[in-house]
Motif scaffolding. Structure first.
Motif, PDB file in Angstrom:
ATOM      1  N   SER A 259       0.794  -1.231   0.000  1.00 37.98           N
ATOM      2  CA  SER A 259       0.000   0.000   0.000  1.00 37.98           C
ATOM      3  C   SER A 259       0.822   1.274   0.000  1.00 37.98           C
ATOM      4  N   GLN A 260       2.118   1.166  -0.041  1.00 38.65           N
ATOM      5  CA  GLN A 260       2.951   2.350   0.151  1.00 38.65           C
ATOM      6  C   GLN A 260       2.908   3.298  -1.050  1.00 38.65           C
ATOM      7  N   SER A 261       2.991   4.571  -0.743  1.00 31.56           N
ATOM      8  CA  SER A 261       3.216   5.594  -1.759  1.00 31.56           C
ATOM      9  C   SER A 261       4.696   5.960  -1.668  1.00 31.56           C
ATOM     10  N   ASN A 262       5.489   5.449  -2.594  1.00 30.76           N
ATOM     11  CA  ASN A 262       6.946   5.568  -2.444  1.00 30.76           C
ATOM     12  C   ASN A 262       7.594   6.424  -3.521  1.00 30.76           C
ATOM     13  N   GLU A 263       6.812   7.326  -4.098  1.00 29.74           N
ATOM     14  CA  GLU A 263       7.375   8.179  -5.141  1.00 29.74           C
ATOM     15  C   GLU A 263       8.510   9.073  -4.643  1.00 29.74           C
TER      16      GLU A 263
ATOM     17  N   HIS B  86      14.185  12.267  -5.348  1.00 30.16           N
ATOM     18  CA  HIS B  86      15.473  12.862  -4.991  1.00 30.16           C
ATOM     19  C   HIS B  86      16.594  12.470  -5.953  1.00 30.16           C
ATOM     20  N   THR B  87      16.292  11.618  -6.948  1.00 32.98           N
ATOM     21  CA  THR B  87      17.348  11.024  -7.769  1.00 32.98           C
ATOM     22  C   THR B  87      17.428  11.663  -9.145  1.00 32.98           C
ATOM     23  N   PRO B  88      18.468  12.447  -9.423  1.00 34.79           N
ATOM     24  CA  PRO B  88      18.638  13.018 -10.764  1.00 34.79           C
ATOM     25  C   PRO B  88      18.768  11.916 -11.812  1.00 34.79           C
ATOM     26  N   GLY B  89      18.171  12.141 -12.960  1.00 37.79           N
ATOM     27  CA  GLY B  89      18.245  11.179 -14.058  1.00 37.79           C
ATOM     28  C   GLY B  89      16.974  10.385 -14.252  1.00 37.79           C
ATOM     29  N   LEU B  90      16.098  10.378 -13.245  1.00 36.32           N
ATOM     30  CA  LEU B  90      14.807   9.702 -13.367  1.00 36.32           C
ATOM     31  C   LEU B  90      13.728  10.714 -13.720  1.00 36.32           C
ATOM     32  N   LYS B  91      12.676  10.235 -14.351  1.00 40.76           N
ATOM     33  CA  LYS B  91      11.451  11.014 -14.500  1.00 40.76           C
ATOM     34  C   LYS B  91      10.334  10.258 -13.775  1.00 40.76           C
ATOM     35  N   ILE B  92       9.389  11.008 -13.211  1.00 45.25           N
ATOM     36  CA  ILE B  92       8.312  10.393 -12.436  1.00 45.25           C
ATOM     37  C   ILE B  92       6.971  10.938 -12.927  1.00 45.25           C
ATOM     38  N   VAL B  93       6.109  10.035 -13.322  1.00 43.90           N
ATOM     39  CA  VAL B  93       4.783  10.391 -13.826  1.00 43.90           C
ATOM     40  C   VAL B  93       3.744   9.761 -12.914  1.00 43.90           C
ATOM     41  N   TYR B  94       2.649  10.533 -12.626  1.00 41.98           N
ATOM     42  CA  TYR B  94       1.640  10.020 -11.695  1.00 41.98           C
ATOM     43  C   TYR B  94       0.262  10.530 -12.147  1.00 41.98           C
TER      44      TYR B  94
ATOM     45  N   ARG C 201       0.598  15.926 -12.119  1.00 39.43           N
ATOM     46  CA  ARG C 201       0.700  14.878 -13.140  1.00 39.43           C
ATOM     47  C   ARG C 201       2.111  14.330 -13.317  1.00 39.43           C
ATOM     48  N   THR C 202       3.114  15.195 -13.361  1.00 42.62           N
ATOM     49  CA  THR C 202       4.518  14.782 -13.401  1.00 42.62           C
ATOM     50  C   THR C 202       5.210  15.323 -12.165  1.00 42.62           C
ATOM     51  N   LEU C 203       5.931  14.463 -11.463  1.00 40.55           N
ATOM     52  CA  LEU C 203       6.624  14.874 -10.251  1.00 40.55           C
ATOM     53  C   LEU C 203       8.099  15.173 -10.500  1.00 40.55           C
ATOM     54  N   LEU C 204       8.657  14.587 -11.517  1.00 38.40           N
ATOM     55  CA  LEU C 204      10.057  14.852 -11.870  1.00 38.40           C
ATOM     56  C   LEU C 204      10.182  14.773 -13.382  1.00 38.40           C
ATOM     57  N   PRO C 205      10.361  15.922 -14.069  1.00 38.78           N
ATOM     58  CA  PRO C 205      10.439  17.273 -13.510  1.00 38.78           C
ATOM     59  C   PRO C 205       9.037  17.820 -13.226  1.00 38.78           C
ATOM     60  N   TRP C 206       8.873  18.582 -12.139  1.00 39.82           N
ATOM     61  CA  TRP C 206       7.557  19.132 -11.846  1.00 39.82           C
ATOM     62  C   TRP C 206       7.446  20.544 -12.412  1.00 39.82           C
TER      63      TRP C 206
END
Length: 659
Positions: free
Chosen positions: A466-470, A475-483, A571-576
């Motif tokens: 059940s964790q929200s672990n985004e 904190h990690t440069p080089g990744l993109k995060i979409v939600y 919608r996008t957390l990295l880059p926000w």
């Protein structure tokens, strides 16, 4: 030492001699430079050169090799220019990593070499991915990856061998057994006798060779590779050897019994082979001297060029620009106007299906995703259309599968990996944050990998489902995060993530799968990553949120119609989207940041700090945050409801409006 030349010509034997002599001479020169303080660190491979040289010369030049610290001979036998290699050792811009990494921590597509990261084990799975790409393209090639006896204790070793065995991947796993992992002897590392004992347990063939006999190494790898090209399968080869110096020069060798040095010095791979060639009249004293003179000149010229190169000029713009592979996203509109109602889960499936059609090089991997369709049935039906080569069930080995994704990317393919639950991504954490995220910055190799992350609470699934672990990856440069928070974005942003050549973590809330629907285009479309969207508009205050928070905020505002708020879906957390955040802050002057993740250290903390630093003049009140309790996610529904921020949301809005 027994050298069996079989039917190899004098030229063959001399080719091996040149191969083994050059790295030895470079090593001897490097040790002098180290004592002079002209280089900062050196991992010596003296005593182990025969393995690197014999293996490399036995393979085709376009077959990939993944080396470790003590494999200088791989680079020299692949004809890596010495000036560039030495510049790499010195942290110069003209090296392979522009001064961003050291020694053999780099790759070169030109030379079909993929260097190590310090964690050692992850590269074994990358080799699996390269071999899988060759298998899918029906290329008769092998991939060779190195491991030391120490690194073979890591879980990555097991995962990589197991997947290679299950998928019949043509990978040679070369284990350099030199008796020590840094200072720890084998007797304190494992209880089995030899690594070849492990083969039957994985269902793979194994061989043990004299790692100091360059001719035996060469002949064994040559024959093994030829067999594997005809009949693809993994093989483990254990090369028995010994390093005559410390793990690295600063560590020394006091922990090694002197009698071992006396024993192994008699098996020196360069001296013994040289003596054999002289005895066989293949090598003459005159040719020996000429070869040494030739190499000495090459080494000195390479060093002179490397030392003459200035240290890097640090530039912020260049450093930031190289974190991601260059990519100008094209926002694609649907070609037809046809629309239909789709649930959140159906939108994701549609995105996967249409991306598979658009990109023949795309491979989807995960546990139970083929005939079963995944535990949430997101991939249901895909295997019927695209087959098991592209929709691949995997063993339970998250780390290996992510590493395989990078290996596929090295060969120009795309990968989508399903984590059965976002919680399980911990088992692949190292691959994501140290391999995928840093690959382009370090040596210009993009990681074209999307990791799908079924996330979130509200289903009474407890602390491990059940964790929200985004925030772990934020904190990690080089990744993109979409939600995405809705079906339209779920499809459009997934398509965009797959199109993007950079690593993307794609979070999809489990509770939304079958609880929300929307009319969305049937055709392929791709939205812009990095752009937020206003869900509702108002002037009283701003709610900045994403995922399930969008629905909580929308539902709350419907109960207080006298108050109007901007609800900004990131919608996008990295880059926000800093521009959109600033616009809504400037408009309303009051901000509430909402996320399902625990409050401390969440994404909201960074956004709040950024607003305070960059938008302070627009604020009429402190920035207010609300998130889940700083506890693990509890199982029992009453406890879970208390954990989630829903019950505290109205209170925070009232607090904000009082200013």
């Amino acid at each position: 030492m027994n050298y069996n030349r079989k039917d190899y010509s004098d030229d063959d034997l001399l080719h091996l001699y040149r191969g083994i002599l050059l790295p030895r001479m470079i090593e001897e020169r490097m040790l002098i430079l180290l004592r002079q303080g002209r280089i900062s660190k050196w991992f010596s491979g003296i005593g182990q050169e025969a393995i690197s040289v014999g293996a490399t010369l036995a393979l085709d030049p376009d077959e990939y090799i993944l080396p470790l610290h003590r494999n200088l001979g791989i680079f020299t036998c692949r004809n890596v220019p010495l000036n560039k290699l030495f510049a790499q050792f010195q942290g110069k811009t003209t090296g392979f990593t522009k001064g961003r990494d050291r020694s053999f921590h780099f790759g070169s597509q030109e030379h079909h070499v993929v260097g190590m990261i310090s964690h050692l084990g992850p590269q074994l799975a990358v080799a699996d991915g390269i071999a899988l790409a060759d298998l899918l393209e029906k290329k008769r090639k092998v991939t060779l990856v190195f491991s030391g006896d120490g690194g073979a204790s890591e879980g990555d070793f097991h995962e990589a061998l197991n997947v290679a065995a299950v998928w019949n991947l043509p990978v040679i796993f070369m284990i350099e057994n030199n008796g020590y992992g840094l200072s720890t002897p084998n007797s304190e590392q494992f209880k089995f006798n030899y690594f070849i004992d492990k083969g039957p347990a994985y269902g793979i063939d194994t061989l043990q060779i004299d790692g100091n006999n360059v001719l035996e190494v060469y002949d064994t790898i040559r024959q093994t590779a030829a067999s594997m090209r005809k009949n693809p399968r993994p093989i483990l080869i254990e090369a028995m050897t010994f390093r005559m110096r410390g793990h690295e020069e600063a560590s020394g060798t006091k922990y090694v019994p002197q009698e071992l040095f006396e024993k192994w010095s008699k098996k020196d791979p360069v001296e013994n082979y040289e003596r054999y060639l002289l005895d066989e009249k293949v090598l003459t004293a005159r040719l020996l001297a000429a070869t040494r003179d030739e190499f000495k000149v090459s080494i000195e010229q390479g060093l002179e060029a490397a030392f003459a190169t200035p240290m890097p000029m640090a530039d912020i713009a260049e450093e930031l620009a190289d974190v991601y592979a260059p990519y100008q996203q094209i926002v694609e509109e649907p070609k037809s106007e046809q629309q239909s109602e789709k649930r959140y889960v159906d939108a994701i499936t549609a995105g996967l299906r249409q991306s598979l059609e658009k990109y023949p090089e795309l491979v989807i991997m995960g546990q139970d995703i083929a005939e079963y369709g995944g535990v949430f049935k997101v991939t249901e039906g895909l295997v019927d259309q695209f087959g098991k080569d592209r929709i691949r069930n995997t063993p339970l080995c998250e780390s290996a599968i992510v590493g395989i994704g990078l290996g596929l990317s090295i060969k120009g393919k795309k990968a989508v990996i399903e984590m059965q639950f976002a919680d399980f991504v911990t088992c692949a954490f190292n691959q994501i944050v140290n391999n995928l995220a840093k690959s382009h910055y370090r040596w210009g190799q993009n990681a074209d990998v999307v990791i799908r992350m079924p996330t979130g609470a509200g289903t009474a699934a407890g602390p491990f489902h059940s964790q929200s672990n985004e925030a772990w990856f934020f904190h990690t440069p080089g990744l993109k995060i979409v939600y995405p928070s809705n079906p339209y974005d779920a499809k459009g942003l997934l398509n965009a993530a797959i199109a993007d050549p950079n690593p993307v973590l794609y979070f999809e809330h489990k509770l939304l799968y079958r609880s929300i629907s929307a009319i969305i285009p049937d055709d392929y479309y791709a939205e812009e990553i990095g752009k937020a969207k206003l869900v509702t508009e108002g002037s009283d205050f701003s709610i900045i949120t994403y995922g399930m928070g969008v629905h909580w905020a929308t539902q709350l505002m419907q109960t207080i119609p006298e108050v109007k708020a901007d609800i900004l879906d990131l919608r996008t957390l990295l880059p926000w989207d800093q521009e959109a955040v600033q616009a809504t802050v400037q408009k309303t002057g009051r901000v509430l940041i909402v996320h399902e993740d625990t409050l401390t250290g969440g994404v909201g903390a960074e956004i709040s700090a950024w607003i305070s630093e960059n938008c302070f003049q627009y604020l009429d009140s402190p920035v207010v945050r609300v998130g889940s309790l700083d506890t693990p996610v509890p199982f029992s529904p009453p406890l879970e409801q208390l954990f989630l921020p829903i019950q505290r949301l109205r209170q925070k809005v009232e607090q904000l409006l009082q200013y």
